[in-house]
Design a protein around this motif. Structure first.
Motif, short mmCIF file in Angstrom:
data_model
loop_
_atom_site.label_atom_id
_atom_site.label_comp_id
_atom_site.label_asym_id
_atom_site.label_seq_id
_atom_site.Cartn_x
_atom_site.Cartn_y
_atom_site.Cartn_z
N ILE A 1 -21.42 -57.58 12.26
CA ILE A 1 -22.07 -56.03 11.92
C ILE A 1 -20.92 -55.04 12.05
O ILE A 1 -20.32 -54.99 13.04
N THR A 2 -20.99 -54.09 11.18
CA THR A 2 -20.13 -52.95 11.17
C THR A 2 -20.65 -51.75 10.75
O THR A 2 -22.04 -51.83 10.45
N PHE B 1 -15.84 -52.14 13.35
CA PHE B 1 -16.62 -53.32 13.77
C PHE B 1 -17.49 -53.01 15.13
O PHE B 1 -17.00 -52.35 15.76
N VAL B 2 -18.84 -53.68 15.00
CA VAL B 2 -19.72 -53.19 15.99
C VAL B 2 -19.83 -54.69 17.12
O VAL B 2 -19.60 -54.60 18.08
N ARG C 1 -21.44 -51.31 22.18
CA ARG C 1 -20.86 -49.92 22.28
C ARG C 1 -20.07 -49.37 21.12
O ARG C 1 -19.04 -50.17 20.72
N VAL C 2 -20.39 -48.39 20.49
CA VAL C 2 -19.60 -47.84 19.54
C VAL C 2 -19.39 -46.40 19.61
O VAL C 2 -20.52 -45.75 20.30
N ASN C 3 -18.33 -45.76 19.44
CA ASN C 3 -18.26 -44.28 19.43
C ASN C 3 -18.93 -43.55 18.20
O ASN C 3 -19.10 -44.16 17.22
N GLU C 4 -19.60 -42.34 18.44
CA GLU C 4 -20.32 -41.58 17.37
C GLU C 4 -19.10 -41.07 16.62
O GLU C 4 -17.82 -40.79 16.93
N ASN C 5 -19.25 -40.89 15.30
CA ASN C 5 -18.54 -40.40 14.51
C ASN C 5 -17.32 -41.44 13.92
O ASN C 5 -16.35 -41.28 13.43
N ALA C 6 -17.76 -42.83 14.46
CA ALA C 6 -16.91 -43.86 14.14
C ALA C 6 -16.81 -44.08 12.48
O ALA C 6 -17.75 -43.88 11.81
#
Length: 955
Positions: free
Chosen positions: A311-312, A269-270, A259-264
């Motif tokens: 993965i980033t 880091f993913v 899970r990753v926030n939008e506009n990160a």
């Protein structure tokens, strides 16, 4: 609330239109609850022909198709193209544009178009959802037409190889459903499908490859969609058989999730993937890479560390563009014939509240009439937010006080309606600010401004600047000149504010239209008549101002016209110097003193004000300084005495001028003749001929008035003499005086009488005596006292009084005459309270008494010198304290209370008050005979007549 509102609109419509409109409104009320909870839904296929009927709105809205046009049916949508339109005759909803589902709803399973059906009369809002059914009009395609795959010959059977993925623009059942592989002996196809993921295919090795037999193998992969008939797409697969690498890397998980926030930010880091290889050396050293799938290349969004598998974030993440990513990671060893393993990673993008609500406004009525009813729909407002969850939930409101409000129709659909009275004259343009907020944290908002114009209605009558207008016009002004301009204002605009003027009414039966005219457009008042101040000073009329609205409104104003006087009249000389044919001459005696009155010039001027203010001047020959004239009075008098050098005749020219600009004047000539004496003047006057025609009406009126006054005076004098002579000497009945009688015991009585100051003795009385009242005295308010001979007193009425007169000392001294008189034989009548009382407000408590031996107060009665007991002339001194006492004070015109006349007797009684000397200290009453009094009176009258005659001679 909505049901009540539509019911009121239906009621209004039902009263104004036909019966079927009322039936239609009733149907709206019956089905209103269903509309508020549901929407009309239609289903159409994409790519249908233009004009294809989608559904019948009249049937679904329960409205007669014939009334759709009168009810102003509108189809409103928030799209750039108008995909649907309504037929007002049939009520059908038909396609107005070509519909391509892939263009409208790309990458979505369900595609819908949301519309709004609006009826304006009455106001009804209905949401319509049109579902676009997908057609299998797109075949599956592969991004690459050629796919190469390296497989080691030592690869065991059952090894899997990921094949490229086909892309189909269609959705749902028309998307890619399966894959097919061309017939071969080495490989089979394993198709994997899931509800939430796309269909993928893997190549499965069935038996060991032999590079020596087949170094290259060519296969055809076919993608098949679910359409009927199905569409297909193919890709060519070239397999290169490699030599010897017998261990394949293996991932720790078959499926990785992150899970990753939008506009990160870039570099965030993913996740880190991990794969192992049992081989040693380069054949066991694993490197990681992304696998490109169809049109999606993970390397555009993410980056992977080839050595570590970390993965980033590399590119921008937008939840609204794509909420999740399916990434395939390949792990390869570094052997001469590298072996590969594929892992799957699912990255979920977490929504962040980064999108403000969007406001779309569709205007329906602009401008809005200023008399629009409350609840009239002005515009439709749609609020959308691309965020999801609470971040996409919005609230909408109006900013600031406005005569409008927002009504929620359905979810994020609002109606902007009139909520209060509108007045264009107060505010003609409203900038309605709409603010939308979402429920994210922090909350985002957006603002949209709607310019609502208010159209004018003729609701204001013309208004004059002044409540009453005064116009001043000079007399003799030229005809046709504008004398005034009427001004009126109307807050309305255009035709509603265009004002025309008209005259109204006449002033005191004066035809106004013959005097003035008014320009209907400009309000200029033009004179049609040259005014004369001496004939007409003021007049009044009304002006009506009317606008051009429908219906027209008007108002009136009163106009007062005042004519200003101009100096256009010469002074007019009055008679006698203005009479034609008369000789303007005056005669003065030679002995006239300085200031002697010669003549008086009278003149009038028909003008008014300063124009009628006259002044008199003498235009006399040089060196003549004998006469002067009053500048304002017009009186001609001498300046000095006559001298021998003066002329006998002096011609005088009198100039009468007014005070106008310029000044106007008139002249009159007078000849002043100097004579020797007054007799000559009279003679001179007798020689002046008087013409009969000079005897004016004014002289006749004066003569009649003088004669009338003289006759009235003579009649009055004769009447007075007759009344005085009619009185008889012995008449007591005229006075009807009540009697006051004293008694031996000292008591008394009286009766009230008329107000007279006469005291009468009976005719047979030989002598008259005055008797002093014994104590106690009667009250000072007694009006009349009667004393009868015989020492008898009678009390008939008690007089009210708060004070009792002071009684003299009981020790009395009588004069010889009183003692010799014996018993009183006469009767004395004293009328009115003034006998005992002085002037009004001044109490007289002093009675005529004999001298008191005890205190020296009181009066003294004694006969005159040489008079005996029978003498009829007496002196009576009264007052307190003798010579030192102050005199009684009387107001001017009052009769002294002690004066009285005794009718029927030769004696009279009078009061004498002297000023100065010893007589100032006391007053006297003198008793004398009538004959002597008459003689004195006659002598005094003769002296006065002689004096008057001498004065007349002097005059």
């Amino acid at each position: 609330m909505k049901m009540m509102y539509i019911a009121s609109l239906c009621l209004k419509t039902g009263m104004e239109s036909r019966m079927n409109a009322w039936i239609l409104c009733s149907q709206f009320i019956l089905f209103l609850s269903d509309w508020s909870a549901a929407q009309i839904s239609y289903s159409v296929t994409e790519e249908m022909d233009k004009g294809t009927v989608v559904g019948n709105l009249a049937k679904d809205l329960n409205v007669n198709a014939r009334d759709l046009q009168s009810m102003n049916l509108n189809i409103v949508s928030g799209y750039s193209k108008k995909y649907f339109e309504a037929n007002f005759k049939t009520g059908d909803l038909y396609a107005n544009e070509r519909i391509d589902r892939e263009e409208i709803c790309p990458n979505t399973a369900k595609c819908t178009l949301n519309l709004e059906a609006i009826l304006s009369n009455p106001v009804v809002l209905q949401r319509i959802e049109v579902v676009i059914v997908d057609l299998n009009d797109n075949a599956p395609t592969f991004v690459d037409k050629l796919f190469s795959l390296n497989i080691s010959e030592s690869s065991p059977s059952g090894e899997r190889f990921l094949l490229p993925q086909a892309v189909d623009a269609d959705a749902g059942s028309n998307s890619v459903k399966t894959y097919k592989l061309s017939t071969n002996e080495y490989f089979s196809l394993d198709v994997q499908s899931a509800e939430e993921h796309s269909v993928s295919a893997e190549l499965v090795l069935l038996k060991t490859l032999d590079r020596e037999k087949h170094a290259h193998i060519k296969l055809t992969l076919t993608a098949v969609d679910g359409g009927k008939p199905p569409n297909t797409g193919t890709v060519q697969i070239n397999i290169n058989v490699l030599d010897v690498n017998d261990n394949t890397p293996s991932f720790s998980k078959t499926l990785y999730k992150a899970r990753v926030n939008e506009n990160a930010p870039v570099g965030s880091f993913v996740i880190q993937v991990n794969a192992t290889d049992l081989d040693e050396g380069d054949n066991g050293r694993v490197i990681y890479s992304f696998v490109r799938r169809a049109i999606f290349n993970p390397a555009n969004v993410f980056s992977i560390n080839a050595e570590t598998g970390e993965i980033t974030v590399k590119g921008a993440l937008d939840y609204e563009a794509q909420s999740a990513y399916e990434i395939h990671v390949q792990a390869s060893d570094k052997g001469a014939s590298p072996r590969r393993a594929n892992g799957k990673l699912l990255v979920e993008v977490v929504d962040v509240n980064d999108n403000a609500p969007e406001i779309v406004v569709t205007s329906l009525i602009n401008p809005v009439r200023e008399d629009a009813d409350v609840g009239s729909v002005v515009a439709l407002v749609t609020v959308t937010d691309k965020d999801g969850g609470k971040n996409g939930q919005t609230r909408c409101k109006l900013a600031g006080p406005t005569p409008f409000k927002l009504n929620l129709n359905y979810k994020n659909y609002y109606s902007l309606v009139v909520d209060g009275p509108l007045d264009r004259e107060v505010l003609s343009l409203y900038n309605v600010t709409i603010t939308a907020n979402d429920e994210g944290t922090p909350s985002l908002s957006s603002t949209s401004i709607i310019n609502v114009e208010v159209s004018d209605v003729n609701d204001n009558a013309p208004r004059f600047i002044e409540p009453e207008i005064n116009i001043y016009v000079k007399e003799n002004s030229p005809v046709g000149v504008s004398v005034f301009t009427i001004r009126a204002v109307d807050p309305d605009i255009n035709e509603n504010g265009k004002i025309t003027f008209a005259l109204e009414g006449d002033s005191k039966n004066i035809p106004i239209t013959s005097f003035i005219n008014i320009n209907t457009d400009t309000g200029d008042i033009v004179s049609l008549h040259s005014f004369n101040f001496e004939e007409l000073k003021t007049f009044q009329f009304k002006v009506r101002a009317t606008d051009s609205g429908v219906p027209p409104l008007s108002s009136n104003v009163t106009v007062n016209v005042c004519i200003l006087d101009e100096n256009d009249n010469n002074p007019t000389i009055l008679a006698p110097f203005s009479e034609h044919g008369s000789i303007n001459s005056e005669t003065i005696p030679y002995s006239a003193e300085a200031g002697y009155f010669v003549a008086k010039i009278r003149a009038v001027d028909a003008d008014s004000g300063y124009n009628a203010l006259l002044s008199y001047h003498l235009s006399e020959p040089k060196g003549n300084n004998l006469f002067r004239i009053g500048t304002s009075t017009g009186e001609i008098r001498t300046k000095r005495r006559m001298s021998d050098n003066d002329l006998k005749t002096h011609p005088l020219l009198v100039l009468v001028s007014d005070n106008g600009e310029p000044s106007l004047s008139s002249t009159v000539s007078i000849d002043v003749v100097v004579v020797e004496s007054t007799t000559d003047i009279q003679t001179q006057f007798r020689h002046v001929p008087i013409k009969e025609d000079n005897f004016s009406d004014l002289n006749l009126y004066l003569l009649i008035a003088i004669v009338s006054v003289s006759v009235i005076f003579l009649l009055s004098l004769i009447s007075l003499i007759a009344v005085r002579c009619h009185r008889t000497d012995g008449s007591f009945s005229r006075y009807s005086a009540p009697m006051i009688t004293t008694h031996p015991d000292g008591s008394w009585s009286y009766s009230k009488a008329t107000q007279q100051y006469d005291v009468c003795f009976s005719s047979d009385t030989l002598k008259s005596d005055v008797m002093v009242f014994p104590a106690p005295f009667p009250p000072v308010d007694a009006e009349l006292i009667s004393i009868n001979g015989g020492d008898t007193f009678t009390r008939t009425q008690t007089l009210p009084n708060k004070e009792t007169p002071k009684a003299p000392n009981a020790d009395w001294r009588y004069s010889a005459s009183l003692r010799a008189g014996g018993v009183m034989q006469s009767s004395v009548h004293m009328e009115e309270s003034s006998v005992m009382q002085g002037a009004q407000g001044v109490l007289v408590q002093n009675w005529p008494t004999a001298s008191s031996a005890a205190d020296g107060e009181g009066g003294e009665v004694s006969p005159p010198m040489g008079a005996g007991v029978d003498s009829n002339s007496w002196h009576f001194r009264y007052g307190p304290g003798g010579p030192g006492a102050p005199p009684q004070h009387l107001k001017p015109g009052e009769v002294p209370p002690e004066a009285f006349i005794i009718p029927g007797s030769p004696a009279i009684i009078s009061i004498r008050q002297n000023q100065g000397g010893e007589d100032d200290k006391s007053d006297f009453i003198t008793f004398g005979k009538k004959e002597e009094a008459k003689k004195k009176k006659k002598k005094k009258k003769e002296k006065k007549d002689k004096k008057d005659k001498g004065k007349d001679d002097d005059e």
